[in-house]
Design an enzyme around this catalytic site. Sequence first.
Site, short mmCIF file in Angstrom:
data_model
loop_
_atom_site.label_atom_id
_atom_site.label_comp_id
_atom_site.label_asym_id
_atom_site.label_seq_id
_atom_site.Cartn_x
_atom_site.Cartn_y
_atom_site.Cartn_z
N ASN A 1 8.24 65.74 73.88
CA ASN A 1 7.90 64.85 72.75
C ASN A 1 6.78 64.97 72.17
O ASN A 1 6.48 64.53 71.27
CB ASN A 1 7.97 63.54 73.57
CG ASN A 1 9.26 63.07 74.09
OD1 ASN A 1 10.28 62.97 72.89
ND2 ASN A 1 9.54 62.29 74.99
N GLU B 1 12.22 67.76 82.40
CA GLU B 1 10.64 68.04 82.65
C GLU B 1 10.03 67.62 83.86
O GLU B 1 10.21 66.50 84.26
CB GLU B 1 10.01 67.17 81.34
CG GLU B 1 9.45 68.06 80.34
CD GLU B 1 8.83 67.37 79.07
OE1 GLU B 1 9.25 66.40 78.83
OE2 GLU B 1 8.06 68.03 78.49
N HIS C 1 11.44 63.87 84.00
CA HIS C 1 11.94 63.22 82.76
C HIS C 1 13.15 64.01 82.13
O HIS C 1 13.24 65.09 81.90
CB HIS C 1 10.73 63.81 81.42
CG HIS C 1 11.11 63.22 80.18
ND1 HIS C 1 10.60 63.77 79.18
CD2 HIS C 1 11.64 62.21 79.68
CE1 HIS C 1 10.81 63.27 78.13
NE2 HIS C 1 11.71 62.16 78.26
N SER D 1 8.85 59.01 78.96
CA SER D 1 8.74 59.96 77.97
C SER D 1 7.35 60.48 77.63
O SER D 1 7.10 61.46 76.96
CB SER D 1 9.98 59.83 76.92
OG SER D 1 9.60 58.41 76.40
N1 CAA Z 1 28.04 61.60 78.33
C1 CAA Z 1 29.00 62.54 78.81
N2 CAA Z 1 29.49 63.41 78.05
C2 CAA Z 1 28.73 63.33 76.61
C3 CAA Z 1 28.05 62.21 76.44
C4 CAA Z 1 27.55 61.38 77.17
N3 CAA Z 1 26.87 60.36 76.87
N4 CAA Z 1 27.71 62.30 75.02
C5 CAA Z 1 28.32 63.64 74.59
N5 CAA Z 1 29.05 64.08 75.64
C6 CAA Z 1 29.83 65.32 75.51
C7 CAA Z 1 31.33 65.34 74.74
O1 CAA Z 1 32.19 64.74 75.64
C8 CAA Z 1 31.43 66.74 74.29
O2 CAA Z 1 31.83 67.42 75.39
P1 CAA Z 1 32.62 68.67 75.14
O3 CAA Z 1 31.67 69.83 74.77
O4 CAA Z 1 33.28 69.02 76.69
O5 CAA Z 1 33.62 68.56 74.39
C9 CAA Z 1 29.99 67.15 74.09
O6 CAA Z 1 29.04 66.24 74.95
C10 CAA Z 1 29.65 67.03 72.86
O7 CAA Z 1 29.72 65.82 72.11
P2 CAA Z 1 30.42 65.48 70.87
O8 CAA Z 1 31.50 66.72 70.63
O9 CAA Z 1 31.02 63.97 70.93
O10 CAA Z 1 29.31 65.50 69.56
P3 CAA Z 1 28.46 66.84 69.43
O11 CAA Z 1 28.96 67.86 69.35
O12 CAA Z 1 28.03 66.21 68.03
O13 CAA Z 1 27.10 66.48 70.26
C11 CAA Z 1 25.11 65.85 71.16
C12 CAA Z 1 26.52 65.64 70.48
C13 CAA Z 1 25.36 66.68 72.48
C14 CAA Z 1 24.41 64.43 71.19
C15 CAA Z 1 24.49 66.64 70.15
O14 CAA Z 1 24.50 66.03 68.87
C16 CAA Z 1 23.07 66.74 70.42
O15 CAA Z 1 22.66 67.81 71.32
N6 CAA Z 1 22.08 66.35 69.68
C17 CAA Z 1 20.60 66.18 70.07
C18 CAA Z 1 20.26 65.44 71.24
C19 CAA Z 1 18.74 65.70 71.62
O16 CAA Z 1 18.11 66.25 70.94
N7 CAA Z 1 18.35 65.09 72.65
C20 CAA Z 1 17.21 65.09 73.21
C21 CAA Z 1 16.47 63.79 72.78
S1 CAA Z 1 14.88 63.66 73.12
C22 CAA Z 1 14.82 62.93 74.58
O17 CAA Z 1 15.99 62.74 75.32
C23 CAA Z 1 13.55 62.99 74.96
C24 CAA Z 1 12.92 61.56 74.88
O18 CAA Z 1 12.14 61.43 75.76
C25 CAA Z 1 13.02 60.77 73.83
#
Ligand code: CAA
Length: 291
Positions: free
Chosen positions: A190, A152, A140, A119
């Site tokens: 990031n 990415e 990424h 990342s």
């Molecule tokens: N695998 C499969 N499906 C998943 C899952 C997983 N691990 N986690 C969640 N889901 C699915 C759920 O089943 C649900 O599906 P439907 O829409 O079909 O019902 C959907 O995702 C939404 O999940 P939830 O209803 O449980 O929860 P939510 O609406 O609160 O969403 C989230 C959860 C998608 C994680 C949302 O909160 C989100 O987008 N958060 C921000 C995530 C983010 O910013 N990620 C980037 C992080 S930075 C990064 O990754 C870079 C790095 O290098 C650090």
Amino acid sequence: MDIRSVGIIGAGQMGNGIAHVFALAGYDVVINDVSEEAMNKALDTITGNIGRQVAKGKLSQAEQDAAMARIRTTTDLVEIGQTDLVIEAATENESIKHKIFESLAPHLGENTILTSNTSSISITRLAAATDRPEKFMGFHFMNPVPVMQLVELIRGIATDDETYQTLKQVVADLGKTSASAEDFPAFIVNRILMPMINEAVYTLYEGVGTVESIDTSLKLGANHPMGPLELADFIGLDTCLAIMNVLHDGLADTKYRPCPLLVKYVEAGWLGRKTKRGFYDYRGETPVPTR
Ligand code: CAA
């Protein structure tokens, strides 16, 4: 180049999500880890996550079974070297990544493309320590991989166009969208996201807001799906700190100084969701702020 098989090194949060999406897209997947336990846990997680998609009617049971049948696990790097595309998704530690690429080198097929899901670490530097910097790229994925649309793509200074075009096509085949970033510390996502999270920690540290008020502000005031402190716990506070250190060291600008409070949480072993404590305590039914 036609990619059919993928070797994933590291069975953690990112590795299992990457295996999940490749298997569903029809690729043969081999997961490698030093720990059998971690690989079994990854298989259980993938089964559970694909199972949720089946339960919601988004996939059929037959698609789940076919995807699971495409995934193998191995502690042996020889099998990984024989795949068309290797994705290193081990911990965010440069010397560990170098050691992995070094151990893999004798087993690599002539045309195998090597990638890292890092990342933040320099792709050019990781590539320079391999025998194929022209076939090396940053690849990424975002967490949670099955849900997040973006991948990415980061070319090192020596990456050739064929490798870049091949990976661009792979991302499209996964049904995801790529964005290309130049190889500078922490790339695009990031470079922007981590200083925001770090600033949220400073906002807490300086007493401007509580954990709850900071997260509520960004969720309801900027329409972020998670507040920055909740997101930090989700990503892992050790990963957030490692990325801030890469920005601070790599760009030599004090604006990237990691917040001392973030350092303290990491020193305490409060790394977020994975250790059940971070800015929130996850040991009960609902998460409760820890300060
Ligand atoms: N695998 C499969 N499906 C998943 C899952 C997983 N691990 N986690 C969640 N889901 C699915 C759920 O089943 C649900 O599906 P439907 O829409 O079909 O019902 C959907 O995702 C939404 O999940 P939830 O209803 O449980 O929860 P939510 O609406 O609160 O969403 C989230 C959860 C998608 C994680 C949302 O909160 C989100 O987008 N958060 C921000 C995530 C983010 O910013 N990620 C980037 C992080 S930075 C990064 O990754 C870079 C790095 O290098 C650090």
